[in-house]
Design a protein around this motif. Structure first.
Motif, PDB file in Angstrom:
ATOM      1  N   LEU A  34      29.356 -47.880   2.278  1.00 23.17           N
ATOM      2  CA  LEU A  34      30.565 -48.528   2.795  1.00 23.17           C
ATOM      3  C   LEU A  34      30.341 -50.018   3.047  1.00 23.17           C
ATOM      4  N   LYS A  35      29.156 -50.359   3.486  1.00 24.18           N
ATOM      5  CA  LYS A  35      28.824 -51.780   3.681  1.00 24.18           C
ATOM      6  C   LYS A  35      28.855 -52.516   2.341  1.00 24.18           C
ATOM      7  N   LEU A  36      28.312 -51.893   1.303  1.00 19.34           N
ATOM      8  CA  LEU A  36      28.328 -52.503  -0.035  1.00 19.34           C
ATOM      9  C   LEU A  36      29.749 -52.615  -0.580  1.00 19.34           C
ATOM     10  N   VAL A  37      30.591 -51.641  -0.253  1.00 19.60           N
ATOM     11  CA  VAL A  37      32.005 -51.728  -0.649  1.00 19.60           C
ATOM     12  C   VAL A  37      32.644 -52.921   0.048  1.00 19.60           C
ATOM     13  N   GLU A  38      32.385 -53.058   1.330  1.00 20.29           N
ATOM     14  CA  GLU A  38      32.942 -54.177   2.102  1.00 20.29           C
ATOM     15  C   GLU A  38      32.477 -55.525   1.547  1.00 20.29           C
ATOM     16  N   GLU A  39      31.237 -55.568   1.092  1.00 15.29           N
ATOM     17  CA  GLU A  39      30.671 -56.796   0.518  1.00 15.29           C
ATOM     18  C   GLU A  39      31.076 -56.986  -0.950  1.00 15.29           C
ATOM     19  N   LYS A  40      31.889 -56.073  -1.469  1.00 10.71           N
ATOM     20  CA  LYS A  40      32.370 -56.121  -2.858  1.00 10.71           C
ATOM     21  C   LYS A  40      31.239 -56.001  -3.886  1.00 10.71           C
ATOM     22  N   LYS A  41      30.167 -55.308  -3.496  1.00 17.36           N
ATOM     23  CA  LYS A  41      29.055 -55.051  -4.405  1.00 17.36           C
ATOM     24  C   LYS A  41      29.157 -53.651  -5.022  1.00 17.36           C
ATOM     25  N   LEU A  42      30.053 -52.851  -4.478  1.00 13.83           N
ATOM     26  CA  LEU A  42      30.256 -51.476  -4.917  1.00 13.83           C
ATOM     27  C   LEU A  42      31.749 -51.192  -4.809  1.00 13.83           C
ATOM     28  N   SER A  43      32.300 -50.535  -5.822  1.00 11.82           N
ATOM     29  CA  SER A  43      33.730 -50.237  -5.837  1.00 11.82           C
ATOM     30  C   SER A  43      33.960 -48.751  -5.585  1.00 11.82           C
ATOM     31  N   LEU A  44      34.896 -48.444  -4.690  1.00 16.93           N
ATOM     32  CA  LEU A  44      35.237 -47.043  -4.432  1.00 16.93           C
ATOM     33  C   LEU A  44      35.733 -46.353  -5.688  1.00 16.93           C
ATOM     34  N   ASP A  45      36.401 -47.101  -6.549  1.00 12.43           N
ATOM     35  CA  ASP A  45      36.927 -46.554  -7.803  1.00 12.43           C
ATOM     36  C   ASP A  45      35.930 -46.646  -8.951  1.00 12.43           C
ATOM     37  N   GLY A  46      34.761 -47.214  -8.682  1.00 17.08           N
ATOM     38  CA  GLY A  46      33.750 -47.346  -9.726  1.00 17.08           C
ATOM     39  C   GLY A  46      33.220 -45.994 -10.161  1.00 17.08           C
ATOM     40  N   LEU A  47      32.995 -45.853 -11.444  1.00 15.67           N
ATOM     41  CA  LEU A  47      32.493 -44.589 -11.982  1.00 15.67           C
ATOM     42  C   LEU A  47      31.010 -44.405 -11.676  1.00 15.67           C
ATOM     43  N   LEU A  48      30.651 -43.190 -11.305  1.00 15.55           N
ATOM     44  CA  LEU A  48      29.250 -42.835 -11.117  1.00 15.55           C
ATOM     45  C   LEU A  48      28.456 -43.197 -12.367  1.00 15.55           C
ATOM     46  N   SER A  49      29.006 -42.905 -13.534  1.00 11.55           N
ATOM     47  CA  SER A  49      28.295 -43.143 -14.800  1.00 11.55           C
ATOM     48  C   SER A  49      28.068 -44.633 -15.069  1.00 11.55           C
ATOM     49  N   TYR A  50      28.883 -45.497 -14.484  1.00 14.18           N
ATOM     50  CA  TYR A  50      28.667 -46.943 -14.617  1.00 14.18           C
ATOM     51  C   TYR A  50      27.415 -47.351 -13.847  1.00 14.18           C
ATOM     52  N   TYR A  51      27.296 -46.860 -12.611  1.00 15.27           N
ATOM     53  CA  TYR A  51      26.166 -47.207 -11.761  1.00 15.27           C
ATOM     54  C   TYR A  51      24.916 -46.397 -12.089  1.00 15.27           C
ATOM     55  N   LEU A  52      25.124 -45.199 -12.611  1.00 16.19           N
ATOM     56  CA  LEU A  52      24.014 -44.289 -12.889  1.00 16.19           C
ATOM     57  C   LEU A  52      24.235 -43.658 -14.267  1.00 16.19           C
ATOM     58  N   PRO A  53      23.946 -44.424 -15.336  1.00 19.79           N
ATOM     59  CA  PRO A  53      24.215 -43.924 -16.689  1.00 19.79           C
ATOM     60  C   PRO A  53      23.438 -42.656 -17.039  1.00 19.79           C
ATOM     61  N   GLU A  54      22.407 -42.353 -16.279  1.00 17.19           N
ATOM     62  CA  GLU A  54      21.645 -41.125 -16.515  1.00 17.19           C
ATOM     63  C   GLU A  54      22.506 -39.888 -16.304  1.00 17.19           C
ATOM     64  N   PHE A  55      23.566 -40.020 -15.516  1.00 21.19           N
ATOM     65  CA  PHE A  55      24.432 -38.868 -15.267  1.00 21.19           C
ATOM     66  C   PHE A  55      25.252 -38.572 -16.521  1.00 21.19           C
ATOM     67  N   GLN A  56      25.023 -37.402 -17.102  1.00 23.03           N
ATOM     68  CA  GLN A  56      25.698 -36.986 -18.330  1.00 23.03           C
ATOM     69  C   GLN A  56      26.486 -35.693 -18.139  1.00 23.03           C
ATOM     70  N   GLY A  57      26.635 -35.267 -16.886  1.00 30.51           N
ATOM     71  CA  GLY A  57      27.299 -33.998 -16.607  1.00 30.51           C
ATOM     72  C   GLY A  57      28.792 -34.018 -16.866  1.00 30.51           C
ATOM     73  N   SER A  58      29.414 -32.891 -16.578  1.00 28.96           N
ATOM     74  CA  SER A  58      30.860 -32.779 -16.787  1.00 28.96           C
ATOM     75  C   SER A  58      31.600 -33.763 -15.881  1.00 28.96           C
ATOM     76  N   TYR A  59      32.773 -34.152 -16.296  1.00 25.02           N
ATOM     77  CA  TYR A  59      33.618 -35.109 -15.581  1.00 25.02           C
ATOM     78  C   TYR A  59      32.933 -36.469 -15.427  1.00 25.02           C
ATOM     79  N   ARG A  60      32.045 -36.770 -16.353  1.00 22.26           N
ATOM     80  CA  ARG A  60      31.279 -38.019 -16.323  1.00 22.26           C
ATOM     81  C   ARG A  60      32.178 -39.245 -16.200  1.00 22.26           C
ATOM     82  N   LYS A  61      33.314 -39.225 -16.868  1.00 25.26           N
ATOM     83  CA  LYS A  61      34.237 -40.367 -16.860  1.00 25.26           C
ATOM     84  C   LYS A  61      35.289 -40.275 -15.754  1.00 25.26           C
TER      85      LYS A  61
END
Length: 199
Positions: free
Chosen positions: A58-85
């Motif tokens: 939440l602190k990173l969201v407040e600092e605009k370094k992390l987006s609540l709407d950002g995709l997990l796969s953008y930050y962690l491309p290793e994630f290849q599971g279902s609903y990846r996008k």
């Protein structure tokens, strides 16, 4: 009385450094239950899901370094599971990702094999449709935090939330530089807690 909980230990740290500890109640509600003492230790269990992991996010969201709407796969491309996008940071924060397994079921696997299970999981429900508190979700969020900041979770916790004596006790991993040792320690601890909580 209300019987919200049978006992507790409350600690106060004064500005002078003096520590005051107050024990209250008993271990359980039974008449012959052991009395809580200053030395009584309680399992804090899932508190690290919210402090420091979610708070740092939440602190990173407040600092605009992390987006609540950002995709997990953008930050962690290793994630290849279902609903990846579809899986977003808000799903991680709200624990609305439903893994079809408990981490304790992987106690026979090595750390990197467990991470492979997380990274390739076929979720039980569409993200955001089912609430399911899970160590798996919190691990993914912790890995996102490490990816965004370039720092390990224990370092982030020490910087933002915890006193020196507690910071070293929070496990962390760095997937991109993983030798397996740090991940093994983290997953062994999580598997132990998962077995105790039956998560």
């Amino acid at each position: 009385r209300s019987q919200i909980f049978p006992g507790c230990v409350v600690g106060v740290l004064e500005k002078t450094g003096k520590k005051i500890v107050f024990p209250f109640g008993a271990y359980t509600y039974e008449k012959d239950a052991k009395t809580v003492r200053k030395e009584t230790v309680y399992d804090v269990a899932s508190i690290t899901k919210s402090i420091p992991t979610s708070c740092i996010a939440l602190k990173l969201v407040e600092e605009k370094k992390l987006s609540l709407d950002g995709l997990l796969s953008y930050y962690l491309p290793e994630f290849q599971g279902s609903y990846r996008k579809e899986i977003t940071i808000i799903h991680l924060l709200t624990q609305t990702i439903n893994f079809p397994f408990r981490l304790s079921s992987f106690s026979h696997l090595k750390a990197l094999e467990i991470l492979a299970q997380l990274f390739n999981a076929n979720l039980s429900d569409k993200p955001g449709t089912a609430f399911s508190i899970s160590n798996s979700t919190s691990i993914l969020l912790g890995l996102v935090l490490e990816s965004v900041t370039g720092k390990k979770l224990d370092v982030l916790a020490k910087e933002d939330f915890l006193v020196e004596s507690l910071a070293g006790k929070i496990p962390s991993v760095n997937v991109s530089a993983a030798t397996g040792q740090g991940i093994n320690e983290l997953l062994e601890l999580i598997l132990l807690v998962a077995e105790m909580e039956n998560l």
